[in-house]
Structure formats: C-alpha cells, structure tokens
Design an enzyme around this catalytic site. Structure first.
Site, PDB file in Angstrom:
ATOM      1  N   GLY A  55      17.226  65.761  20.765  1.00  0.00           N
ATOM      2  CA  GLY A  55      16.731  66.982  20.366  1.00  0.00           C
ATOM      3  C   GLY A  55      15.503  67.084  19.433  1.00  0.00           C
ATOM      4  CB  SER A  56      13.222  64.543  17.952  1.00  0.00           C
ATOM      5  OG  SER A  56      12.908  63.958  19.240  1.00  0.00           O
ATOM      6  CG  ASN A  57       9.895  66.241  22.147  1.00  0.00           C
ATOM      7  OD1 ASN A  57       8.811  66.521  21.671  1.00  0.00           O
ATOM      8  ND2 ASN A  57      10.189  65.316  22.994  1.00  0.00           N
ATOM      9  CB  ILE A  66      15.392  71.588  37.855  1.00  0.00           C
ATOM     10  CG1 ILE A  66      15.190  71.023  36.489  1.00  0.00           C
ATOM     11  CG2 ILE A  66      15.541  73.038  38.075  1.00  0.00           C
ATOM     12  CD1 ILE A  66      16.206  71.188  35.673  1.00  0.00           C
ATOM     13  CG  ASN A  80      10.244  67.109  32.217  1.00  0.00           C
ATOM     14  OD1 ASN A  80      10.951  67.182  31.564  1.00  0.00           O
ATOM     15  ND2 ASN A  80       9.771  66.139  33.039  1.00  0.00           N
ATOM     16  CG  HIS A  98       7.461  61.227  32.414  1.00  0.00           C
ATOM     17  ND1 HIS A  98       8.725  61.142  32.654  1.00  0.00           N
ATOM     18  CD2 HIS A  98       6.752  60.043  32.737  1.00  0.00           C
ATOM     19  CE1 HIS A  98       8.977  59.486  33.108  1.00  0.00           C
ATOM     20  NE2 HIS A  98       7.841  59.255  33.063  1.00  0.00           N
TER      21      HIS A  98
END
Length: 206
Positions: free
Chosen positions: A18-20, A100, A114, A116
């Site tokens: 979860g760093s982003n 999704i 999203n 990438h």
C-alpha cells in the site's frame, strides 16, 4: 452545504503493502490539495489479500477497509453496495491484482484508474505485475522504462492511456534498482495525476 463544496469520495483497491495508497492519502488529506475547490477524501480501501500492508495504512489513517471475497467480487454484488454507501465517485487501483468485473466498470465508466510500472503497451497483461515487470524489462535490454496511468477496461493493462512518465535505464540496471526508480516516479506523479483526472471528469458535469 453547496454541492460544489462537498467532499469528493474515492476508493482505493490494493493487494500489497500500500505504499502508493499511503502517498495518495497524504496528498489528498492535506488541506492544500483540492479539486475544483472541493476536498478529496479516500473514504474506503478494499483489498483481496489477508494481511496486506494496506490494511495497516487504512487503520493509521482512520479509513474503513474491506477484505474482499472472490465470489462476491466476481459473481456477486462486486462490492457496489459498499462503494455506494460511501458515496464513492472514483476508484483508484494501486497495485490491485484482480481483474475488474465488467459490471463494476459499467457502474463507474471512465471513473476507474490504474497505474502500471512500465510503459504500456509493452510489458503489460496477465501476470505482469511487481518484480516480474522489472525483470522482463531488464532481461529484454530495454533502453527505457517508466509508469503508465490508464483507464480500466475489460482487459488487463489495456485501457486508454491517461499519463506516462519515462526515464533511461542505466547500463548496469537490475530489477531491484529499476523497482526503486519506478516507485519514486509513482509517488511523484500518481496523486497529482489522479487530481487532474478527477478535475477533467467533474468539469464535464458543471
């Protein structure tokens, strides 16, 4: 309160540490970062992985978090009731590994974004995530890499590109050094590009 002053609620889907997600929360929960004058709140975090670090981030930030069940996500309600109960207007995928469902894409048309860790359309598709991407980039002798922020459609890493940032690889690049550079690029650009994306969508409704 005027609708123009109401918060914009977003949800983050994440599968890992979860760093982003942490950077997105920091960015928008700062009073200085608004979209068309409106505050933005990460109001729900969803993850498909038990024990994912993003749950700790949600707890620290006081944000409700949901552990997703595969059957419900793909063949049930797709968690639409949870999203709607939190008045979620935008969904951000930040290291989320499940595809999704079409019904969720249709419920949030062009409102799911999203990120990438490569320059799509290269090094994308099923199974291309995390270190596998960086290893492939280095193994093929690519001269550059970077990040791609794109709309989500029915295929992996296929939706229309919204933003890209790139850099040249060094001659002695490894998957580990590349991963570090990609993370730095993600933290720098992802939150501000999410803001730009939301502004463009909300401006259409004014």
């Amino acid at each position: 309160m005027s609708k123009d002053l109401l918060p914009i609620h977003i949800a983050i889907f994440a599968s890992g540490q979860g760093s982003n997600a942490r950077e997105i929360i920091r960015y928008f929960h700062s009073a200085s970062h608004r979209v068309l004058g409106r505050p933005v709140r990460v109001s729900l975090i969803l993850s498909n992985k038990t024990g994912a670090g993003v749950f700790d981030i949600a707890t620290e930030a006081g944000i409700p978090a949901v552990l997703m069940e595969k059957e419900k996500f793909f063949r049930g309600s797709h968690y639409l009731e949870e999203l709607r109960s939190r008045d979620i207007s935008f969904i951000v995928l930040a290291g989320f590994l499940w595809k999704i469902p079409v019904a969720l894409i249709q419920a949030y048309p062009n409102h799911i974004l999203n990120i990438h860790p490569a320059l799509l359309p290269a090094f994308g598709g099923k199974g291309m995530y995390g270190n596998a991407v960086h290893e492939a980039v280095v193994a093929t002798g690519a001269k550059e890499s970077g990040i791609t922020i794109h709309y989500v459609d029915e295929q992996y890493d296929h939706g229309r590109i919204f933003f890209q940032a790139s850099f040249n690889l060094s001659p002695d690049e490894t998957a580990e050094t590349l991963a570090k550079k990609i993370h730095e690029l993600e933290y720098k650009h992802f939150p501000e590009q999410i803001a730009r994306w939301m502004e463009s969508k909300l401006s259409l409704n004014r």
